[in-house]
Enzyme design. Structure first.
Site, short mmCIF file in Angstrom:
data_model
loop_
_atom_site.label_atom_id
_atom_site.label_comp_id
_atom_site.label_asym_id
_atom_site.label_seq_id
_atom_site.Cartn_x
_atom_site.Cartn_y
_atom_site.Cartn_z
N GLU A 190 0.82 -1.22 0.00
CA GLU A 190 0.00 0.00 0.00
C GLU A 190 0.86 1.27 0.00
OE1 GLU A 190 0.46 -2.28 2.27
OE2 GLU A 190 -0.16 -1.66 4.29
N CYS A 295 16.15 -7.28 0.54
CA CYS A 295 16.24 -8.44 1.43
C CYS A 295 17.56 -9.17 1.25
CB CYS A 295 15.08 -9.39 1.19
SG CYS A 295 15.17 -10.12 -0.43
#
Ligand code: NAD
Length: 513
Positions: A190, A295
């Site tokens: 979002e 990551c």
């Protein structure tokens, strides 16, 4: 009440101020709840995101389910042709896509272009679907008996993705799921949904039938609806470990196949024999590129032996003098802001805690001056020395431009420390010793390993995944594991008996004598 705001012949997503839902080929505004999307470079909000209600998510699932029978029966070569066209459209719209990534994520264009290229490579791999779905065939497994295994689509599947790769990570999922014959519901982050929605629109433009890909923008209301609706067969997730664990356990409890990729703490071992100048260059890019919000970012350097630590810190300090943090719109910057004000405060708090715990802040990136962008969410490159494994800053994933240095005496000690960490996503060794490198790659408890390669992100025709609490589930993302994840094996054994070969009743387990 939902409202249709545009169809694909109208204005593109680049002009929208409210980012809504793509359902059944149409842009919908749900209108019940919304929240601001920020431009992290300026700290200002110029757009809102519409947060899908339960009814809107259910409408997306209904659309995907209705589209499934025809799409499942579409020839794989025709499904692949849509992806070939999609790849072309991604390339033609590269600048627009990178601009949208920059506006909402803060990534500099060279980095956004790299993300897009990695995403395109997954689309290219998915174009090979006819070959990938050929299955396995054995003739004469018994008298006049043939047997084959085929890979059938699952039905409606979903993907829930993180903010840090708004294009690449969705491309790990929906191209492969769709060419395998599934229909897909994508739930992007979002915080930076526009680039994701834009590429979904490009896939519609490439000729994908309505309903085969639906995009739901929203928060946990949307996610929970996808996790519990019986019509959804499988869930791919990429994000932080606590949410990955929740997604995996909830999806499994609801009878769904799930792969949930989580967070990381990636260590680089610097051996005494390493080419230190090369290691430093590699570390600077891998620790601070994309503001450390990858990551696979290297966030810990483990220096082995008496001299490697001092030399590493000395050379890193010099290399970091030239680091440029600033807005995404200036391609001369090395990296941009972090994603939100709250995340900026969190990264700063980890640096504070390391200092309080007795570590040495060698280069301090807290509150850097970025002239003209004083409200942006910036953290400068930070180097912390004399870190120990009991410190909070070492145990947690910081996800910011922070490199911590730990000193140990032997490679075994360095490996034990990596193995003891809860995460096992990526790691790397810098050395000139082939035997040490081979031992390291063979034994380390981490899913993706680099030997003098700082970001060992597998290419699209291998698969991506960590070990330990960096991945919940069995199959890794994309590549060959992606094909397996988005299909179920069916094995068919067939005989067409001739009247002369009629068999007697047989109660024993059938074998070939
Ligand atoms: P996040 O876990 O906050 O969000 C990921 C997704 O989960 C988003 O779509 C979000 O809307 C949704 N979500 C968030 N909270 C939820 C809740 N309570 N219930 C249901 N859904 C929820 O992650 P992020 O901050 O967007 O991304 C950064 C994290 O992702 C880092 O931890 C990073 O290491 C990880 N990551 C991992 C990989 C990997 O391949 N292992 C790749 C990229 C990012």
């Amino acid at each position: 009440m939902s409202e249709v705001v545009m169809d694909k012949s109208q204005a593109t997503i680049t002009e929208l101020t409210t980012i809504g839902q793509l359902i059944d080929g149409e842009m919908i505004i749900d209108g019940e709840r919304s929240q601001p999307i920020f431009n992290p470079s300026t700290g200002k909000s110029e757009k809102n995101i519409d947060l899908a209600s339960v009814a809107t998510v259910e409408a997306a699932i209904t659309s995907a389910q209705a589209a499934f029978p025809a799409w499942r029966n579409t020839a794989p070569i025709k499904r692949a042709r849509v992806m070939f066209k999609f790849k072309e459209l991604l390339e033609q719209n590269a600048e627009k896509i990178c601009e949208l990534i920059g506006q909402e994520h803060g990534k500099i264009s060279h980095d956004a272009m790299g993300e897009l290229q990695r995403g395109i490579e997954n689309v290219e791999y998915a174009c090979g679907a006819p070959e990938l779905l050929k299955g396995e065939f054995s003739k004469n497994v018994g008298p006049s008996i043939d047997s084959w295994s085929e890979f059938q689509p699952l039905g409606v599947v979903t993907g829930i993705t993180p903010f840090n790769f708004p294009v690449m990570v969705p491309c790990w999922m929906f191209p492969m799921a769709i060419v395998c014959g599934n229909t897909f519901i994508l739930k992007p982050s979002e915080r930076d949904p526009s680039a994701t929605l834009f590429i979904a629109q490009l896939l519609q433009d490439a000729g994908l039938p309505k309903g085969v890909l639906n995009v739901i923008n929203g928060d946990k209301t949307a996610v929970n609806t996808l996790l519990t609706d019986k019509r959804v067969q499988a869930v791919s997730f990429v994000g932080s470990t606590p949410i990955a664990e929740y997604i995996y356990s909830t999806a499994a409890a609801n009878g769904k196949r799930c792969q949930a990729l989580g967070g990381a703490k990636n260590h680089a071992i610097i051996m005494p024999d390493a080419d230190m100048d090369n290691a430093v260059n590699q570390l600077v890019g891998a620790a601070f590129g994309s503001s450390g919000e990858r990551c696979m970012a290297l966030s810990v350097a483990v220096a082995v032996g008496d001299t490697a630590g001092d030399l590493l810190v000395e050379k890193m300090t010099i290399a970091m003098q030239d680091l440029k943090v600033g807005p995404y719109s200036n391609p001369k910057n090395d990296f941009g802001p972090v994603i939100t004000k709250a995340h900026q405060e969190k990264v700063n708090a980890y640096i504070d805690s390391a200092e309080k715990d007795g570590a040495t802040i060698v280069v301090d990136g807290r509150n850097p001056e970025v002239v003209g962008y004083e409200d942006g969410f910036y953290v400068g490159g930070t180097l912390i020395d004399n870190v120990t494994t009991d410190m909070l800053s070492y145990r947690d994933e910081i996800f910011g431009p922070v490199l911590q240095v730990i000193r140990v005496n032997t490679m075994q000690e360095a490996m034990a420390l990596i193995d003891a960490h809860e995460y096992g996503n990526g790691t790397c060794i810098f050395t000139r010793d082939g035997e040490a490198a081979r031992y390291f790659s063979d034994h380390i408890q981490v899913g993706m390993v680099g030997i003098n390669v700082p970001l060992p992100v597998p290419v699209a025709y291998h698969s991506f995944g960590g070990w330990k609490r960096s991945l919940f589930g069995d199959l890794h993302a994309y590549g060959p594991d992606g094909v397996r994840f988005y299909t179920k094996r069916k094995t068919i054994t067939q005989r067409w008996p001739s009247t002369s070969l009629r068999e007697n009743v047989e109660f024993a387990m059938p074998t070939l004598k």
